[in-house]
Design a protein around this motif. Structure first.
Motif, PDB file in Angstrom:
ATOM      1  N   VAL A 206       0.832  -1.202   0.000  1.00  0.00           N
ATOM      2  CA  VAL A 206       0.000   0.000   0.000  1.00  0.00           C
ATOM      3  C   VAL A 206       0.866   1.252   0.000  1.00  0.00           C
ATOM      4  O   VAL A 206       0.556   2.247  -0.665  1.00  0.00           O
TER       5      VAL A 206
ATOM      6  N   ILE B 178       1.891   2.154  -3.451  1.00  0.00           N
ATOM      7  CA  ILE B 178       0.845   2.893  -4.164  1.00  0.00           C
ATOM      8  C   ILE B 178       0.822   4.346  -3.695  1.00  0.00           C
ATOM      9  O   ILE B 178       0.741   5.283  -4.495  1.00  0.00           O
TER      10      ILE B 178
ATOM     11  N   ILE C 158       1.194   8.201  -5.490  1.00  0.00           N
ATOM     12  CA  ILE C 158       0.069   9.132  -5.530  1.00  0.00           C
ATOM     13  C   ILE C 158       0.428  10.544  -5.082  1.00  0.00           C
ATOM     14  O   ILE C 158       0.013  11.529  -5.703  1.00  0.00           O
TER      15      ILE C 158
ATOM     16  N   LEU D  99      -5.484  -4.513  -1.226  1.00  0.00           N
ATOM     17  CA  LEU D  99      -4.879  -3.710  -2.286  1.00  0.00           C
ATOM     18  C   LEU D  99      -5.941  -2.996  -3.112  1.00  0.00           C
ATOM     19  O   LEU D  99      -5.797  -1.820  -3.463  1.00  0.00           O
TER      20      LEU D  99
ATOM     21  N   ALA E  24      -6.197   1.001  -3.066  1.00  0.00           N
ATOM     22  CA  ALA E  24      -6.055   1.708  -4.344  1.00  0.00           C
ATOM     23  C   ALA E  24      -7.276   2.573  -4.632  1.00  0.00           C
ATOM     24  O   ALA E  24      -7.166   3.670  -5.196  1.00  0.00           O
TER      25      ALA E  24
END
Length: 517
Positions: free
Chosen positions: A256, A259, A263, A401, A405
């Motif tokens: 995570v 990700i 971002i 996930l 996301a």
């Protein structure tokens, strides 16, 4: 129960010391670099080798190795037990060294052939420095597992204190020597490498701390070829699925955060601050109890004493829920004053406090479930089943996930906490269902009524914590831990008044210890 409290209590005391030092380390880190792109790069680079500490030191290697180690001692004697341990350690040295070499070569090639932006380049360069920590943590994990199997819980738990002491020292003693003469705005990306070298030094200190106790127990390292060794093969077969099965939360955090790193800036470091705060009670209670329960349950499973197996598991879960429920409620209720009190120093700003507190309030509701997953997974490992937790964790990992996301773009650092909380609840439900099917029955009915009462008491304690904090804030104008202490005392006394078994047994144990002194 008294033996569980004695052993896990000693380990909890050591873990408390380690976690408090870990909190001081995090406070030093936050004051040194705040929430931002440099912190993001360091935290994610450290997450990769640190994942092996969590998987091995608190998970799969210990879960796979301890039952085999105990079996060798009980059936074949100490000589074969130490030989098997040396074979496993030799295999760890070979495999970890090979992985480290491949990763470091791969990073070097990537940096040479591609122009990354500043954040990604810094992260990769830091990862290249810190990745050898993997070998050190593999050795420390093996030695900790051996010591746990021999009945030593305090010393292995204290090993992490050495880790934190060295890492704190790197902030105050080593970092000021880096970047001398550079403008202030250019100094931090250079000074951060002092913390990376501190990680390596800390890994050496943690592994070395275990050796004197092992030496006194009769361990001497001798090279034993792992190739074709039956014990090594058995540990590896159980360890591979266990890597996923017992450490779903840790894997979730790492993936995570990857990700989140894509971002935006500050999400990784904000969420990491929340994770560190939540790990204090999780490490003290959840992991301490789980570490004690694994060799105990493994011995009961070997003897096929399943009634005692169920009773021990039930006692462990009852104690865990009692301790972690109030911790979870207080972390949610008092998230902002706790973060402000601990972190708002040096470069850490009030805006950073809001971000970390927001992440903590979203993550802390899952504390009980995170710790319960650890204990239930160890029950499967004690029974020699590593595949069932692996399959369940794969499902939950996929769900996590997907949820993270979907939530990250809108909720930023709050998204991973909500995703982890929801999927950990699912993980616990599936593990309970599978364990009941495996054992025929779990006999957990006696936990239902105490659990419902504890939930109501915890909610009342949350109200008391909020009222106490508001009073303290308006009257005295500064944050402290008094509101949490008042709410915690209320929770404990009410649990005693309603004759909660875990509260009663722990109080009697503490009073007996006090009287003996």
């Amino acid at each position: 129960m008294s033996q569980m409290l004695k052993s896990s209590g000693a380990m909890a005391a050591a873990t408390l010391t380690s976690r408090l030092l870990g909190m001081l380390r995090e406070m030093a880190y936050m004051a040194f670099m705040n929430v931002g792109w440099v912190n993001d790069a360091f935290q994610y680079a450290f997450t990769i080798p640190n994942l092996f500490r969590r998987l091995l030191g608190e998970g799969a290697l210990t879960a796979a190795f301890i039952p085999v180690f105990k079996e060798k001692e009980k059936i074949h004697g100490e000589q074969e037990m130490w030989r098997a341990a040396n074979a496993v350690i030799s295999g760890l040295i070979i495999s970890a060294s090979a992985v480290i070499a491949l990763v470091m070569i791969g990073i070097s090639i990537a940096l040479a052939v591609h122009q990354f932006d500043a954040r990604w380049e810094l992260m990769l360069r830091l990862l290249r420095v810190m990745f050898p920590y993997m070998l050190l943590v593999c050795l420390a994990a093996a030695m900790m597992g051996m010591l746990n199997a021999r009945g030593h819980f305090f010393i292995p738990a204290m090993g992490a204190t050495m880790l934190n002491v060295v890492m704190i020292a790197s902030v105050y003693l080593l970092a000021p020597r880096f970047g001398v003469g550079l403008p202030p705005e250019e100094r931090l990306p250079v000074q951060i490498f002092a913390l990376a070298y501190g990680v390596l030094a800390a890994g050496v200190a943690q592994a070395a701390f275990q050796l004197p106790t092992l030496w006194r127990d009769g361990f001497r390292y001798r090279w034993v070829s792992p190739w074709g060794d039956v014990t090594v093969g058995r540990v590896v077969r159980q360890m591979i699925p266990g890597t996923i099965g017992v450490a779903a939360f840790q894997i979730n955090v790492a993936l995570v955060q990857l990700i989140a790193f894509f971002i935006g800036t500050g999400i990784v470091s904000s969420f990491n601050g929340a994770v560190r705060l939540m790990e204090l009670p999780q490490g003290m209670f959840g992991i301490s109890l789980a570490t004690y329960l694994l060799p105990t349950l493994a011995a009961l499973a070997t003897d096929r004493n399943y009634p005692e197996f169920r009773a021990t598991l039930r006692h462990g879960l009852g104690t865990l829920i009692f301790l972690n429920l109030i911790a979870s409620v207080l972390l949610v209720t008092l998230a902002e004053p706790i973060v402000r009190l601990l972190f708002e120093h040096g470069k850490f700003t009030s805006a950073s406090t809001h971000r970390v507190a927001y992440a903590l309030a979203c993550l802390a509701p899952g504390l009980v479930m995170f710790s319960t997953v650890n204990i239930l997974a160890r029950a499967f490992y004690a029974l020699g089943d590593t595949r069932t937790p692996m399959k369940i964790s794969l499902v939950c990992l996929t769900l996590n996930l997907a949820a993270a996301a979907g939530l990250l773009p809108a909720l930023h650092e709050g998204g991973p906490g909500i995703a982890n909380t929801l999927t950990s609840c699912i993980n616990v439900g599936l593990l309970v269902f599978a364990l009941r099917k495996k054992l025929g029955k779990l006999e957990m009915g006696s936990l239902r009524k105490p659990l419902l009462l504890l939930v109501w008491i915890a909610l009342l304690a949350a109200v008391i914590a909020l009222v106490s904090w508001n009073f303290w804030e308006t009257s005295l104008g500064h944050d402290n831990f008094v509101p949490a202490g008042i709410a915690g005392l209320f929770y404990w006394l009410m649990a005693l008044a309603f004759k909660n078994p875990a509260a009663k047994e722990m109080t009697e144990f503490a009073l007996a210890k006090f009287k003996r002194r």
